[in-house]
Structure formats: structure tokens, C-alpha cells
Design a protein around this motif. Sequence first.
Motif, PDB file in Angstrom:
ATOM      1  N   GLY B 262       0.829  -1.204   0.000  1.00 33.68           N
ATOM      2  CA  GLY B 262       0.000   0.000   0.000  1.00 33.68           C
ATOM      3  C   GLY B 262       0.865   1.256   0.000  1.00 33.68           C
ATOM      4  N   THR B 263       1.912   1.241   0.832  1.00 31.98           N
ATOM      5  CA  THR B 263       2.818   2.387   0.909  1.00 31.98           C
ATOM      6  C   THR B 263       3.431   2.678  -0.452  1.00 31.98           C
ATOM      7  OG1 THR B 263       3.339   1.781   3.169  1.00 31.98           O
ATOM      8  CG2 THR B 263       4.847   3.296   2.075  1.00 31.98           C
ATOM      9  N   PHE B 264       3.954   1.624  -1.083  1.00 32.44           N
ATOM     10  CA  PHE B 264       4.628   1.836  -2.367  1.00 32.44           C
ATOM     11  C   PHE B 264       3.642   2.250  -3.452  1.00 32.44           C
ATOM     12  CE2 PHE B 264       8.229  -0.822  -0.738  1.00 32.44           C
ATOM     13  CZ  PHE B 264       9.128   0.224  -0.753  1.00 32.44           C
ATOM     14  N   PHE B 268       3.843   5.651  -5.340  1.00 36.24           N
ATOM     15  CA  PHE B 268       4.100   5.591  -6.778  1.00 36.24           C
ATOM     16  C   PHE B 268       3.132   6.496  -7.544  1.00 36.24           C
ATOM     17  CE2 PHE B 268       3.139   3.495 -10.880  1.00 36.24           C
ATOM     18  CZ  PHE B 268       4.378   3.633 -11.477  1.00 36.24           C
ATOM     19  N   ILE B 269       1.843   6.394  -7.197  1.00 35.62           N
ATOM     20  CA  ILE B 269       0.852   7.246  -7.870  1.00 35.62           C
ATOM     21  C   ILE B 269       1.127   8.715  -7.561  1.00 35.62           C
ATOM     22  CG2 ILE B 269      -1.596   7.861  -7.920  1.00 35.62           C
ATOM     23  CD1 ILE B 269      -2.224   4.925  -7.749  1.00 35.62           C
ATOM     24  N   ALA B 274       3.275  14.035  -9.201  1.00 36.58           N
ATOM     25  CA  ALA B 274       4.128  15.157  -8.796  1.00 36.58           C
ATOM     26  C   ALA B 274       5.312  15.370  -9.726  1.00 36.58           C
ATOM     27  CB  ALA B 274       4.633  14.938  -7.363  1.00 36.58           C
ATOM     28  N   VAL B 275       5.912  14.281 -10.238  1.00 34.98           N
ATOM     29  CA  VAL B 275       7.151  14.444 -11.003  1.00 34.98           C
ATOM     30  C   VAL B 275       6.935  15.209 -12.307  1.00 34.98           C
ATOM     31  CG1 VAL B 275       8.988  13.216 -12.220  1.00 34.98           C
ATOM     32  CG2 VAL B 275       8.360  12.559  -9.907  1.00 34.98           C
ATOM     33  N   PRO B 276       5.995  14.795 -13.172  1.00 30.68           N
ATOM     34  CA  PRO B 276       5.834  15.584 -14.408  1.00 30.68           C
ATOM     35  C   PRO B 276       5.396  17.014 -14.136  1.00 30.68           C
ATOM     36  CG  PRO B 276       4.555  13.546 -14.503  1.00 30.68           C
ATOM     37  CD  PRO B 276       5.097  13.644 -13.127  1.00 30.68           C
ATOM     38  N   ILE B 411       6.496   8.324   1.298  1.00 32.85           N
ATOM     39  CA  ILE B 411       6.451   7.088   2.076  1.00 32.85           C
ATOM     40  C   ILE B 411       6.113   7.384   3.526  1.00 32.85           C
ATOM     41  CG2 ILE B 411       7.937   5.264   2.978  1.00 32.85           C
ATOM     42  CD1 ILE B 411       9.269   5.175   0.262  1.00 32.85           C
ATOM     43  N   GLY B 412       6.583   8.520   4.031  1.00 29.90           N
ATOM     44  CA  GLY B 412       6.348   8.842   5.425  1.00 29.90           C
ATOM     45  C   GLY B 412       5.018   9.545   5.688  1.00 29.90           C
ATOM     46  N   GLU B 413       4.262   9.856   4.633  1.00 27.43           N
ATOM     47  CA  GLU B 413       3.032  10.634   4.799  1.00 27.43           C
ATOM     48  C   GLU B 413       1.933   9.809   5.475  1.00 27.43           C
ATOM     49  OE1 GLU B 413       2.260  13.671   4.647  1.00 27.43           O
ATOM     50  OE2 GLU B 413       0.247  13.054   5.196  1.00 27.43           O
TER      51      GLU B 413
END
Lengths: 265, 490
Positions: B262-264, B268-269, B274-276, B411-413
Amino acid sequence: MNDMRIMERKVDTKEVKIAAKDVQVYYGDNHAIKDVSVEIEDKTVTAFIGPSGCGKSTFLRCINRMNDTIDICRVTGDIMIDGEDIYNPKVDPVQLRAKVGMVFQKPNPFPKSIYDNVAYGPKIHGLAKNKADLDNIVENSLRRGAIWDEVKDRLHAPGTGLSGGQQQRLCIARAIATEPEVLLMDEPCSALDPIATAQVEELIDDLRKSYSVVIVTHSMQQAARVSQKTAFFHLGHLVEYGETTTIFTNPVDPRTESYITGRIG
Amino acid sequence: MPFTWLVLILITIATVGFITGRNRALRSAGGDSRDLHSLPVYYGSNVAMWAIVPAAIVLIIWMLAQPFFVNSRVLGTLPDTMVSEGSSIGLVMSDVRRVADGLDTAVEQAAMTREEAASISTETSDVRELLGEVGVALGSNVSPEVLQGAQLYRALNATSSTIMTVVVLLIALGGAAYSYSRSNAQFRARNTVERGILALLIAAASVAILTTIGILFALLFNTIEFFKLYPAADFFFGTNWAPSFSGRGGASDLGVLPLLWGTFYISFIALLVAVPIGLFSAIYLSEYAGPKVRGIAKPLIEILAGIPTIVYGLFALLTVGPLLASMIGKDTLGWMQGGTAVMTAGLVMGIMLIPFVSSLSDDIINAVPQAMRDGSYGLGATKSETIRQVILPAALPGIVGAILLAASRAIGETMIVVLGAGAAARLSLNPFEAMTTITAKIVSQLTGDADFASPEALVAFALGMTLFVLTLGLNVFALYIVRKYREQYD
């Protein structure tokens, strides 16, 4: 002997490549270039000399519209290359810069391989039909840049790993690869040692056969060594322009004489 | 003597030391400060430093050590029978402390005198009732052993405090006197103060480092405790997360894999969003935007970073979730059952991460030398060709570093997940299902009313440790890449 060479050079004079008329350049409120008119000949090395801040680099950067990338810079007047006004709104500065190559003061190879550095221009302008063609362009450019023998075994090593002089010749080869008609050089040897300088100067003399070369330099010896025509800039004005030998031996303007003999600068 | 007074006296000694030290140094130079080795203020600071620093260090160490010392002395006097009839030694000690506190309160409220508090015994009076009168409620009658323990506890504490006060004041005076005697024109006070400042800076750095180590050990010991109660293989490789709060021990399934997944998945989503967006906005701001647009847009984007994550959580729960559910939910495409899903949390978390990616990438793109751009433009390249082929490759290691830092944030959110993704631990590929993450489960394991010594509660530490190792690894990797990049252009 020297007189003989002057005679020879006079015979060499070619048609006008770049014609500038009443060029004014402003950086914000600062009037950097004032009323500069000059005619630069084809297949000739023209040197711009003058003290720091006199506007010679600024004027050089007008010729390929590199000043467009500076927001506050404003250029007026006409600069014609082959009779075409390069500041005409219809002219695409990107296309212009492919025709008017530029070599900078500090060698600035891209963080790519030597091969990719040279192939960069031909690739973006679609000059190569296929891979073999591109290989050819790269080899020829590197040969004309007088660096082929030093890098032919490591074309895929990073360009940033070369020595300063090699980097500058790589940058010259990179500029040649797009087959420009004019080559602008902004103090190309100021970051190089004497040996590398000699190599680059030799190269510049060689390039004269095919291009109109304009070089900005701080070294009067260099101007005397490599150029046929010299323009002396002072405080934004073009003070004197003429045959290199005339400028250095028999200048008309007292300011030119003062600069050449080291009294101002 | 109360602690506040002690501190005030220390400060007074330091102030007096400052003035006298300064004056003595000036006198030794005949009043001409140019004959001094250092400026007069350095002599004063030197005396003040000597007065306050050693005394403060002793004070802090003493206050840390005193409870241990007193506890062990009191424990030594308690008969072993006391411990065996109670549930644990800790409970007896807390009884002792409660009674001691009660006696303190009673003395304060003048219900008994100092001497009475010290000599009171269970045979002559009902201590429980007496303390009840001053507002200290006790659960049971006070046994004579506990009362004696409490009296000893008070006596020891009182003695210790008195000795501490005397020792600290002596050290302060001694330090002040020593450095005062050295305050003369030849003494290099400036160098001494410089060393003192160095020590102060080192101490500040050590506090941060020691705290990290402390947290790490707290996590580590509790994790070991957990693995004593629950097999490590089941934790790391178990595919089912089903803690039971009623049963004890083996009744729960505590496999970390669904939570890790679930974390990953959510991270990932989030990065996919966020990246683009972050990268493109960074490119726009650094390469295309004029100074005016940049001056307005950059702070606006950075405001996103200042929004508390709980607000993002609300946004996920009340806006994005229902919006997604109405767009592709039961009534239309039927992909989503409810508002809470991996997609909801991932989208909102992605928005949260945009400023991280964009502001770091912006700095990195700006750090690419102008000469690179000039070189490319000089060859007749357009802006986007220059960016694609020269600037981005040059900035790539730094951008990767920025993305990894954003990933470790994702991951820490916690709050966005709690409110946006639901609470079901599930191993599924469907992004429209509810899932949960490690952080969200740590919250729910510790906010329940489980026994703190049970594996259901201790698992939180094992989860925390897993998370810590994950994000630490990512951060180290990101810093490594960013640092490697920096070496290229400096």
C-alpha cells in the motif's frame, strides 16, 4: 618581408559579408554601443580590440542575435548578412545562429561525449541523412578543428574530460559542424595556455579559407598575428577600422595609438 | 531551595563575574584598553563563561542521575515480599512516589508539618484519609513499607537537592574566581572565548545527533521486544494483516507485506502526479518565465508546501474522493466503490509533493551554467531543444535526487492516507480500491486500547523501524546522487 605580406593581403580582399550601420545597443538605460558602422569581409579574419567594457563583445553578440537571450538588451540599427537584415522580424534567430556560429570565451563543451558534442548541431538541424553521414560530419569537423588525432580513439569519452585547449578546439569543431558562413569568436584563447593558444590561432588562420571569422581579443599580439582587418572599440564607439598592419603601424586616431602603445586601456 | 532560585543565583554570579572580570582586566592595563590582549568584553565573557558553564553541566548531570540513585536506594529498603504480592516492582515504586508526592502536597497545604510528614506512621494515623483530605486520592491503604519508602524517598531527595545546590554554587564561584584571577592584560581571553563558542556549537550539533541515535535505539529495543513475541519471518513475509485486539499473541496476523505494498502503491501514484507537473513547472519557471511571473508564481507554488497535511487529508476525503466516485464510481463506470481509494490518496499526495519537486528542480536547473545554454543557442538550437538535450541531461542527477527526496516524503506521509485511502490492508493491483500504508497502521495500532506489552501494540515499533530503514535508505541514496552532481560544476 613584412611589407610583402601586406601587399599579398590587400590582394586577398573579398566582398562584404556583414554590413552594420548605425548600430546602437542599450542594456536597460546603459548605452553600450554607439553609432557603430562596419563592413566585415568574407574569408577574412577581423579582430575587435579595445579595453574591457568597450562593447566589442556586445557588438559581436549582436551579429548572431545572442543578445536576444538577455531580457534588458535592446538593439537598433541595421546589421545585414549577405544583404539580408538579420533584425527583420521575419528572420528566425534560431536559423540565423545556425548560419553564424559562435565560440565562447570559456570552453563550454556539453556534458556529453565528444562525438555527441559535435553531432549536436547537425542532429538538431537535420544535416545528416544517416548514421554514416553523421559520422562523416563529425570526423570532418574534428579534423578541421585540429583535434581529430587527439580524440579519434575516445570519441565516446565525455567532452568535459579534455584539457582546456582541447575543449576549446572541440567547441570550434562543434561550431563548424553546422556549416556556418560566419564564425564569431569571443576571446577564444583567454582561458588557454600559450601552447593551446598557438594551436587555436593556427586553426583560425586555417578557417579563414572557408569562413568569415570575427574574433574579439584582449591581446594585441594575437590580433596582429591572426587578423587581416582590425577594429578598435573605445567606450562604445568604433574608433578606427582598417587593415591590421595599418592600425598597428600607422593609426589615424590618437586614441588608437594610445591604446596600442599601452597608454590607455 | 527551588530550582528557579538556583538558576537566578547562577546568572547573578555570571553577571557580577562579567563586570568585575572586565574591570580587573582594564585596571591591569591601567585603564587603557589598547594595552589589553583582547577587547574588554572578552575578559568579562570569559569570567561569565567559567562561572556558568561548569556549574550548569554539573547541574544537568546531577538532575539526570538523582532519580536513578534515589530509586535504587528506596528499592533496596523494600522487602522482597512486597514485590511478590504486587504485580511488579514498578507498581510498588509508583505507589511510593505517589505517597511521597502526597506528603509533599500535605506539607505545602500546611495540613501537617515537615516533622510530622517525616515521622508519621501507619500505626498512629490513617495516612490514606489524611492524604485524601488534601486532595491526593490513594487506591488502597498505605502499607508501612510503602510509607517508610516514601519517607526515605523524600528525605533522600531533599538531601540530594541541598547537596546539589551547594556543589553547583561552589563550582560557579570557583570557576568565576579562577578566571577572575587570570583576567590581566596578558591573558588571551579572546582565544578562550573562541574555544567556548566552538564548544557551544559542537554541543548543539551533538544534541541533534544524539537525539537521532536515541530515537533509533528506542525503536530498536521495542522492535526486538516485538520479535520476541511474534516471529520475524511471519512479520516480514506474511501477506495478511489482521490484528486482533481481543485475543493475545498468536491470534493476530501481522504480515507487513500488504502495508508495504500500500505504501509503495500510493507513493508511486503520488510521484506519477508530482514528477511531471513539478518538473515541467520548474522548467517553465527557470527557463521561460520572466522575472515578474517568476516572482509571483514561485512563492505561490511554494505555498503548497506550507499547507498542513491534515488539510490535504480533508481535501482528499471531502473533495477529491467524492469527485472521483461520481466520475468513475457506481453510477457511471462502476470502477470505484467509495471515495477512499489508492487513487484518491495518491492524487492528493502528488499535489502535496509538487512544490518539493519543482522548487528543488528549479534550483538545480538554475545551477546549470549559463555557458551551456549559450553554447547550445549559439549552435542554433531552440529553447526546448536546449532544455531537452543539454540542460536536463546536465541536471538529471540532481533532479533524480529531488525526486527521491519527494519519494521519502511520500512514504512517510500519514494524514492523507488515513483520510483518503481508507483503512483496509490489502494486496491488490486495483488503484480504485481502499488500501492503507505503514504509517496509517502505526497510528491505528497505538491509538487503540491494546495492552502496551502485546504484540499488537509493539508491532508499531517494528513498522516504524521498517519505515525508518526505508526512508533512511532513500535519503542516503538521494544525498549521494545530489552530492555527486555538485562535484561536477563547482
